[in-house]
Write a protein that holds these residues in place. Sequence first.
Motif, PDB file in Angstrom:
ATOM      1  N   GLU A  64     -35.166  19.619   7.445  1.00  0.00           N
ATOM      2  CA  GLU A  64     -34.952  18.760   8.602  1.00  0.00           C
ATOM      3  C   GLU A  64     -33.494  18.310   8.688  1.00  0.00           C
ATOM      4  O   GLU A  64     -32.882  18.351   9.758  1.00  0.00           O
ATOM      5  N   LEU A  65     -32.918  17.912   7.579  1.00  0.00           N
ATOM      6  CA  LEU A  65     -31.519  17.467   7.566  1.00  0.00           C
ATOM      7  C   LEU A  65     -30.563  18.589   7.964  1.00  0.00           C
ATOM      8  O   LEU A  65     -29.624  18.375   8.736  1.00  0.00           O
ATOM      9  N   LEU A  66     -30.801  19.783   7.435  1.00  0.00           N
ATOM     10  CA  LEU A  66     -29.929  20.914   7.753  1.00  0.00           C
ATOM     11  C   LEU A  66     -30.015  21.289   9.230  1.00  0.00           C
ATOM     12  O   LEU A  66     -28.999  21.540   9.880  1.00  0.00           O
ATOM     13  N   TYR A  67     -31.246  21.342   9.770  1.00  0.00           N
ATOM     14  CA  TYR A  67     -31.409  21.663  11.187  1.00  0.00           C
ATOM     15  C   TYR A  67     -30.753  20.611  12.078  1.00  0.00           C
ATOM     16  O   TYR A  67     -30.098  20.943  13.064  1.00  0.00           O
ATOM     17  N   LYS A  68     -30.926  19.342  11.729  1.00  0.00           N
ATOM     18  CA  LYS A  68     -30.333  18.283  12.543  1.00  0.00           C
ATOM     19  C   LYS A  68     -28.804  18.346  12.496  1.00  0.00           C
ATOM     20  O   LYS A  68     -28.137  18.120  13.506  1.00  0.00           O
ATOM     21  N   TRP A  69     -28.273  18.650  11.332  1.00  0.00           N
ATOM     22  CA  TRP A  69     -26.819  18.780  11.188  1.00  0.00           C
ATOM     23  C   TRP A  69     -26.319  19.934  12.060  1.00  0.00           C
ATOM     24  O   TRP A  69     -25.320  19.813  12.771  1.00  0.00           O
ATOM     25  N   ALA A  70     -27.032  21.063  12.007  1.00  0.00           N
ATOM     26  CA  ALA A  70     -26.656  22.222  12.828  1.00  0.00           C
ATOM     27  C   ALA A  70     -26.733  21.868  14.315  1.00  0.00           C
ATOM     28  O   ALA A  70     -25.853  22.252  15.095  1.00  0.00           O
ATOM     29  N   LEU A  71     -27.762  21.128  14.717  1.00  0.00           N
ATOM     30  CA  LEU A  71     -27.911  20.751  16.125  1.00  0.00           C
ATOM     31  C   LEU A  71     -26.756  19.886  16.612  1.00  0.00           C
ATOM     32  O   LEU A  71     -26.280  20.054  17.744  1.00  0.00           O
ATOM     33  N   VAL A  72     -26.301  18.975  15.762  1.00  0.00           N
ATOM     34  CA  VAL A  72     -25.161  18.127  16.131  1.00  0.00           C
ATOM     35  C   VAL A  72     -23.935  18.996  16.401  1.00  0.00           C
ATOM     36  O   VAL A  72     -23.222  18.799  17.397  1.00  0.00           O
ATOM     37  N   ILE A  73     -23.709  19.966  15.536  1.00  0.00           N
ATOM     38  CA  ILE A  73     -22.554  20.864  15.711  1.00  0.00           C
ATOM     39  C   ILE A  73     -22.696  21.678  16.985  1.00  0.00           C
ATOM     40  O   ILE A  73     -21.769  21.756  17.802  1.00  0.00           O
ATOM     41  N   TYR A  74     -23.863  22.316  17.170  1.00  0.00           N
ATOM     42  CA  TYR A  74     -24.072  23.141  18.365  1.00  0.00           C
ATOM     43  C   TYR A  74     -23.875  22.334  19.648  1.00  0.00           C
ATOM     44  O   TYR A  74     -23.205  22.784  20.571  1.00  0.00           O
ATOM     45  N   GLU A  75     -24.480  21.154  19.681  1.00  0.00           N
ATOM     46  CA  GLU A  75     -24.392  20.361  20.910  1.00  0.00           C
ATOM     47  C   GLU A  75     -22.950  19.947  21.195  1.00  0.00           C
ATOM     48  O   GLU A  75     -22.491  19.996  22.331  1.00  0.00           O
ATOM     49  N   LYS A  76     -22.239  19.575  20.151  1.00  0.00           N
ATOM     50  CA  LYS A  76     -20.847  19.132  20.322  1.00  0.00           C
ATOM     51  C   LYS A  76     -19.928  20.279  20.735  1.00  0.00           C
ATOM     52  O   LYS A  76     -19.081  20.129  21.605  1.00  0.00           O
ATOM     53  N   VAL A  77     -20.107  21.444  20.101  1.00  0.00           N
ATOM     54  CA  VAL A  77     -19.174  22.544  20.295  1.00  0.00           C
ATOM     55  C   VAL A  77     -19.619  23.514  21.402  1.00  0.00           C
ATOM     56  O   VAL A  77     -18.793  23.979  22.188  1.00  0.00           O
ATOM     57  N   LEU A  78     -20.902  23.834  21.446  1.00  0.00           N
ATOM     58  CA  LEU A  78     -21.388  24.850  22.384  1.00  0.00           C
ATOM     59  C   LEU A  78     -22.103  24.270  23.603  1.00  0.00           C
ATOM     60  O   LEU A  78     -22.302  24.958  24.584  1.00  0.00           O
ATOM     61  N   GLY A  79     -22.542  23.025  23.485  1.00  0.00           N
ATOM     62  CA  GLY A  79     -23.271  22.406  24.581  1.00  0.00           C
ATOM     63  C   GLY A  79     -24.770  22.418  24.330  1.00  0.00           C
ATOM     64  O   GLY A  79     -25.280  23.188  23.512  1.00  0.00           O
ATOM     65  N   SER A  80     -25.472  21.586  25.066  1.00  0.00           N
ATOM     66  CA  SER A  80     -26.908  21.405  24.831  1.00  0.00           C
ATOM     67  C   SER A  80     -27.769  22.511  25.415  1.00  0.00           C
ATOM     68  O   SER A  80     -28.989  22.495  25.255  1.00  0.00           O
ATOM     69  N   ASP A  81     -27.155  23.485  26.085  1.00  0.00           N
ATOM     70  CA  ASP A  81     -27.949  24.563  26.684  1.00  0.00           C
ATOM     71  C   ASP A  81     -27.573  25.945  26.141  1.00  0.00           C
ATOM     72  O   ASP A  81     -27.722  26.953  26.814  1.00  0.00           O
ATOM     73  N   HIS A  82     -27.121  25.990  24.903  1.00  0.00           N
ATOM     74  CA  HIS A  82     -26.747  27.256  24.267  1.00  0.00           C
ATOM     75  C   HIS A  82     -27.943  27.842  23.518  1.00  0.00           C
ATOM     76  O   HIS A  82     -28.782  27.107  22.991  1.00  0.00           O
ATOM     77  N   LEU A  83     -28.029  29.169  23.467  1.00  0.00           N
ATOM     78  CA  LEU A  83     -29.166  29.822  22.798  1.00  0.00           C
ATOM     79  C   LEU A  83     -29.261  29.489  21.314  1.00  0.00           C
ATOM     80  O   LEU A  83     -30.365  29.376  20.781  1.00  0.00           O
ATOM     81  N   ASP A  84     -28.133  29.327  20.633  1.00  0.00           N
ATOM     82  CA  ASP A  84     -28.181  28.937  19.221  1.00  0.00           C
ATOM     83  C   ASP A  84     -28.839  27.574  19.069  1.00  0.00           C
ATOM     84  O   ASP A  84     -29.552  27.314  18.103  1.00  0.00           O
ATOM     85  N   MET A  85     -28.610  26.714  20.034  1.00  0.00           N
ATOM     86  CA  MET A  85     -29.246  25.396  20.057  1.00  0.00           C
ATOM     87  C   MET A  85     -30.766  25.576  20.172  1.00  0.00           C
ATOM     88  O   MET A  85     -31.529  24.922  19.459  1.00  0.00           O
ATOM     89  N   ALA A  86     -31.191  26.470  21.047  1.00  0.00           N
ATOM     90  CA  ALA A  86     -32.624  26.708  21.253  1.00  0.00           C
ATOM     91  C   ALA A  86     -33.294  27.225  19.984  1.00  0.00           C
ATOM     92  O   ALA A  86     -34.401  26.803  19.643  1.00  0.00           O
ATOM     93  N   VAL A  87     -32.629  28.110  19.270  1.00  0.00           N
ATOM     94  CA  VAL A  87     -33.197  28.662  18.035  1.00  0.00           C
ATOM     95  C   VAL A  87     -33.423  27.559  17.006  1.00  0.00           C
ATOM     96  O   VAL A  87     -34.491  27.458  16.395  1.00  0.00           O
ATOM     97  N   THR A  88     -32.432  26.711  16.834  1.00  0.00           N
ATOM     98  CA  THR A  88     -32.549  25.645  15.840  1.00  0.00           C
ATOM     99  C   THR A  88     -33.542  24.576  16.292  1.00  0.00           C
ATOM    100  O   THR A  88     -34.293  24.040  15.467  1.00  0.00           O
ATOM    101  N   LEU A  89     -33.593  24.283  17.579  1.00  0.00           N
ATOM    102  CA  LEU A  89     -34.604  23.349  18.095  1.00  0.00           C
ATOM    103  C   LEU A  89     -36.008  23.876  17.814  1.00  0.00           C
ATOM    104  O   LEU A  89     -36.899  23.124  17.405  1.00  0.00           O
TER     105      LEU A  89
END
Length: 140
Positions: A64-89
């Motif tokens: 859970e901690l690792l996924y949440k950390w990855a999500l913070v990075i994706y959202e900040k750098v790639l935006g909340s609608d990126h496919l990498d964000m969807a995979v981790t969500l």
Amino acid sequence: MTTCLNNLGNLYSMQSKYDKAKPLYEWALTICEKVLGSEHPDTAICLNNLGVLYNEQGKNKKVELLYKWALVIYEKVLGSDHLDMAVTLQNLAIIYYSQGKSNKVEPLYEWVLVINEKVLGVEHPEMARTLYNLALLYER
């Protein structure tokens, strides 16, 4: 270099050789953090891969901690609608589902649906998979 480490880690992980996969993922993460920084998308990929490994080993708190950390990075750098964000969500939703935390699962799957529809279109197989997972949640 990190791509090779992650790919080899993925191979070992698929073979259930977790003791060989873990140091490769950790090495890739260390390189990414040192060379690219802690807020780079490749760093988030390494975090997600390590999270998948821990999930396969049943280490849910670390996952859970690792996924949440990855999500913070994706959202900040790639935006909340990126496919990498969807995979981790989706990965995080699966963890919550296995823990019986249905109230946390539904919003994640709905977010994944929004991303997939926007980026891939309504007829893409990923839409069907997410809808199926959401149906399983409702069936529960």
